[in-house]
Design a protein around this motif. Structure first.
Motif, PDB file in Angstrom:
ATOM      1  N   TYR A  30     -30.747  -4.381 -38.267  1.00  0.00           N
ATOM      2  CA  TYR A  30     -30.399  -5.033 -39.530  1.00  0.00           C
ATOM      3  C   TYR A  30     -30.836  -4.177 -40.709  1.00  0.00           C
ATOM      4  CZ  TYR A  30     -29.816  -8.488 -43.186  1.00  0.00           C
ATOM      5  OH  TYR A  30     -29.411  -9.137 -44.330  1.00  0.00           O
ATOM      6  N   SER A  34     -25.262  -1.251 -43.039  1.00  0.00           N
ATOM      7  CA  SER A  34     -24.714  -1.157 -44.389  1.00  0.00           C
ATOM      8  C   SER A  34     -24.630  -2.557 -44.983  1.00  0.00           C
ATOM      9  CB  SER A  34     -23.325  -0.522 -44.338  1.00  0.00           C
ATOM     10  OG  SER A  34     -22.433  -1.372 -43.639  1.00  0.00           O
ATOM     11  N   GLU A  35     -24.435  -2.620 -46.285  1.00  0.00           N
ATOM     12  CA  GLU A  35     -24.317  -3.916 -46.953  1.00  0.00           C
ATOM     13  C   GLU A  35     -23.135  -4.703 -46.389  1.00  0.00           C
ATOM     14  OE1 GLU A  35     -26.405  -5.439 -49.036  1.00  0.00           O
ATOM     15  OE2 GLU A  35     -27.719  -3.740 -48.673  1.00  0.00           O
ATOM     16  N   GLU A  36     -22.093  -3.997 -46.029  1.00  0.00           N
ATOM     17  CA  GLU A  36     -20.901  -4.628 -45.446  1.00  0.00           C
ATOM     18  C   GLU A  36     -21.222  -5.287 -44.105  1.00  0.00           C
ATOM     19  OE1 GLU A  36     -17.133  -2.569 -43.533  1.00  0.00           O
ATOM     20  OE2 GLU A  36     -17.141  -2.360 -45.719  1.00  0.00           O
ATOM     21  N   LYS A  38     -24.287  -6.185 -43.128  1.00  0.00           N
ATOM     22  CA  LYS A  38     -25.280  -7.231 -43.363  1.00  0.00           C
ATOM     23  C   LYS A  38     -24.611  -8.541 -43.776  1.00  0.00           C
ATOM     24  CE  LYS A  38     -29.219  -4.330 -44.519  1.00  0.00           C
ATOM     25  NZ  LYS A  38     -30.201  -3.934 -45.547  1.00  0.00           N
ATOM     26  N   LYS A  39     -23.463  -8.448 -44.452  1.00  0.00           N
ATOM     27  CA  LYS A  39     -22.738  -9.646 -44.877  1.00  0.00           C
ATOM     28  C   LYS A  39     -22.152 -10.403 -43.691  1.00  0.00           C
ATOM     29  CE  LYS A  39     -21.627  -7.956 -49.454  1.00  0.00           C
ATOM     30  NZ  LYS A  39     -20.574  -7.503 -50.361  1.00  0.00           N
TER      31      LYS A  39
END
Length: 99
Positions: A30, A34-36, A38-39
């Motif tokens: 985690y 990437s932020e993508e 993690k969403k």
């Protein structure tokens, strides 16, 4: 034996940290996603799973000195720990994902 219980206590503290909503950086995979990516993860559910795994690990570490030098008991305890860990890995990749 004292060191074993200190390690178990460390896992209990780690479980508390996860339940408090902190410690996301301690979750392997985690923290490097990437932020993508993690969403796509329900972080609340993932924290709950990680807290439970930490408690299970603390329990496993705590019973090792009690078992002593009995190889069959060690293998049995390890088998249960391994199976539980696999269940939680599957849950982390299914239940903790956003639909």
């Amino acid at each position: 034996m004292i060191i074993t219980y200190l390690i178990a206590a460390l896992f209990i503290v780690l479980a508390i940290v996860f339940l408090m909503g902190k410690g996301d950086k301690l979750i392997a995979g985690y923290n490097t996603a990437s932020e993508e990516e993690k969403k796509k993860v329900n972080i609340t559910r993932l924290r709950i799973l990680m807290a439970i795994v930490s408690v299970i690990t603390a329990g496993y570490v705590s019973i090792l000195p009690i078992i002593g030098n009995n190889p069959q008991a060690h293998m049995g305890a390890f088998a249960v720990f391994f199976l539980l860990t696999m269940v939680f890995v599957i849950l982390a990749n299914t239940w903790a994902k956003k639909k």
